[in-house]
Write an enzyme that holds these catalytic residues in place. Structure first.
Site, PDB file in Angstrom:
ATOM      1  N   GLU A  31       0.836  -1.205   0.000  1.00  0.00           N
ATOM      2  CA  GLU A  31       0.000   0.000   0.000  1.00  0.00           C
ATOM      3  C   GLU A  31       0.871   1.256   0.000  1.00  0.00           C
ATOM      4  O   GLU A  31       2.087   1.192   0.114  1.00  0.00           O
ATOM      5  CB  GLU A  31      -0.897   0.027   1.249  1.00  0.00           C
TER       6      GLU A  31
ATOM      7  N   ARG B  62      -7.710  -0.233  13.030  1.00  0.00           N
ATOM      8  CA  ARG B  62      -6.339   0.044  12.599  1.00  0.00           C
ATOM      9  C   ARG B  62      -6.315   1.237  11.654  1.00  0.00           C
ATOM     10  O   ARG B  62      -7.341   1.690  11.153  1.00  0.00           O
ATOM     11  CB  ARG B  62      -5.729  -1.169  11.895  1.00  0.00           C
TER      12      ARG B  62
ATOM     13  N   ASN C 280      -5.360   3.132   8.106  1.00  0.00           N
ATOM     14  CA  ASN C 280      -5.326   2.790   6.692  1.00  0.00           C
ATOM     15  C   ASN C 280      -4.676   3.950   5.942  1.00  0.00           C
ATOM     16  O   ASN C 280      -3.749   4.560   6.446  1.00  0.00           O
ATOM     17  CB  ASN C 280      -6.740   2.453   6.186  1.00  0.00           C
TER      18      ASN C 280
ATOM     19  N   ASN D 151     -10.024   5.130   2.493  1.00  0.00           N
ATOM     20  CA  ASN D 151      -8.954   4.835   1.538  1.00  0.00           C
ATOM     21  C   ASN D 151      -8.462   6.098   0.844  1.00  0.00           C
ATOM     22  O   ASN D 151      -8.164   7.080   1.505  1.00  0.00           O
ATOM     23  CB  ASN D 151      -9.414   3.748   0.564  1.00  0.00           C
TER      24      ASN D 151
ATOM     25  N   ASP E 133      -9.755   1.809  -4.374  1.00  0.00           N
ATOM     26  CA  ASP E 133      -8.861   1.719  -3.217  1.00  0.00           C
ATOM     27  C   ASP E 133      -8.079   3.027  -3.099  1.00  0.00           C
ATOM     28  O   ASP E 133      -8.622   4.033  -2.687  1.00  0.00           O
ATOM     29  CB  ASP E 133      -7.958   0.490  -3.383  1.00  0.00           C
TER      30      ASP E 133
END
Length: 285
Positions: A20, A100, A102, A148, A196
């Site tokens: 990522e 968490r 991102n 995202n 995403d």
């Protein structure tokens, strides 16, 4: 619409569980990227080929350069500052069980817009928050599933944002660190994957990575699809322009959940000469 096939190159062959966050660090001439679930921060120098890997103490969703050197990290339990001498301190510490970090992005004013999500991806379990260098935090969106891609138009007047399960890229009006007027920019049709990560180029076009779509798409400022880069692995996670002239598009991929992953799944890919990016601001903190 133009479709590009097999124009990618493998910049770094890897087996990241959840690659990522590609980010060009102009100060060091390196590409930063992450393996979120592997708790790893990678760097890649495209001129020398030199690579580094740093293991983080917890899952890391994003890493962005700081104006004074070092990095700001979007971590499982909050946002932390990594100094050039490798010293670490929390800027904002807020552990939430089951949640968490991102994706994150730095706004034109140098603030960090950091996203969170629940590990189970429960609707409403995530947030998008704006953080400044003095540690102040403002929750911008508090009803997010999978926060995202976030990015700004070249003039800073628009902010694009993805909450992946909505299958949309939304756009806001942006001024002085505030957003308003949320509305759909583009929708991703059934069967084409989920949006995403994203990046915005110098023409104001929005490039969107498609999870389970095996592609990166470019949309014009009017929301028209005009370019598709097809890739051989389905879990395409994010994209960013890098290189000295910001013309190479770096793309991260993931292996998580794939029964028979393609050999490039989890690698950092690059499409040379894909377009022209915009220099990204460093975090002012």
């Amino acid at each position: 619409m133009t479709t590009y096939t097999r124009t990618y190159e493998v910049a770094v062959r890897a087996e990241a569980t959840l690659g990522e966050g590609p980010t060009w660090d102009a100060a060091t001439g390196t590409l930063l990227w992450l393996d979120i679930l592997g708790s790893r921060l990678h760097t890649y120098d495209p001129v020398t080929g030199r690579r580094t890997v740093r293991v983080t103490d917890q899952h890391v969703g994003a890493a962005k350069p700081r104006a004074g050197g070092g990095l700001v990290l979007n971590l499982r339990d909050g946002v932390g500052l990594l100094d050039p001498d490798d010293g670490f301190r929390w800027l904002h510490h807020e552990p939430v069980p089951g949640r968490r970090a991102n994706d994150a992005a730095v706004a034109p004013d140098g603030s960090l817009w950091a996203g969170t999500m629940r590990y189970d991806e429960a609707p409403g379990g995530g947030t998008l928050s704006r953080l400044t260098g003095d540690g102040s935090v403002e929750v911008v969106l508090d009803d997010v599933a999978v926060s995202n891609g976030t990015g700004w138009s070249p003039d800073g007047r628009l902010m694009y944002y993805i909450d992946s399960p909505t299958r949309r890229v939304d756009v806001f009006d942006h001024a002085e660190g505030r957003v308003s007027g949320r509305r759909p920019f583009v929708g991703i049709e059934e069967g084409a994957g989920f949006p995403d990560g994203l990046t915005v180029d110098a023409d104001g076009c929005v490039w969107v990575a498609l999870w389970d779509g095996g592609a990166v798409r470019r949309y014009t400022p009017a929301g028209e699809l005009d370019r598709v880069i097809e890739l051989p692995t389905p879990r395409v996670t994010a994209c960013a322009f890098g290189g000295a002239d910001l013309t190479d598009l770096y793309i991260t991929t993931a292996r998580v959940g794939l029964d028979a992953p393609h050999p490039v799944a989890g690698s950092l890919l690059v499409v040379p000469g894909a377009g022209k990016g915009v220099a990204q601001p460093a975090f002012a903190g």
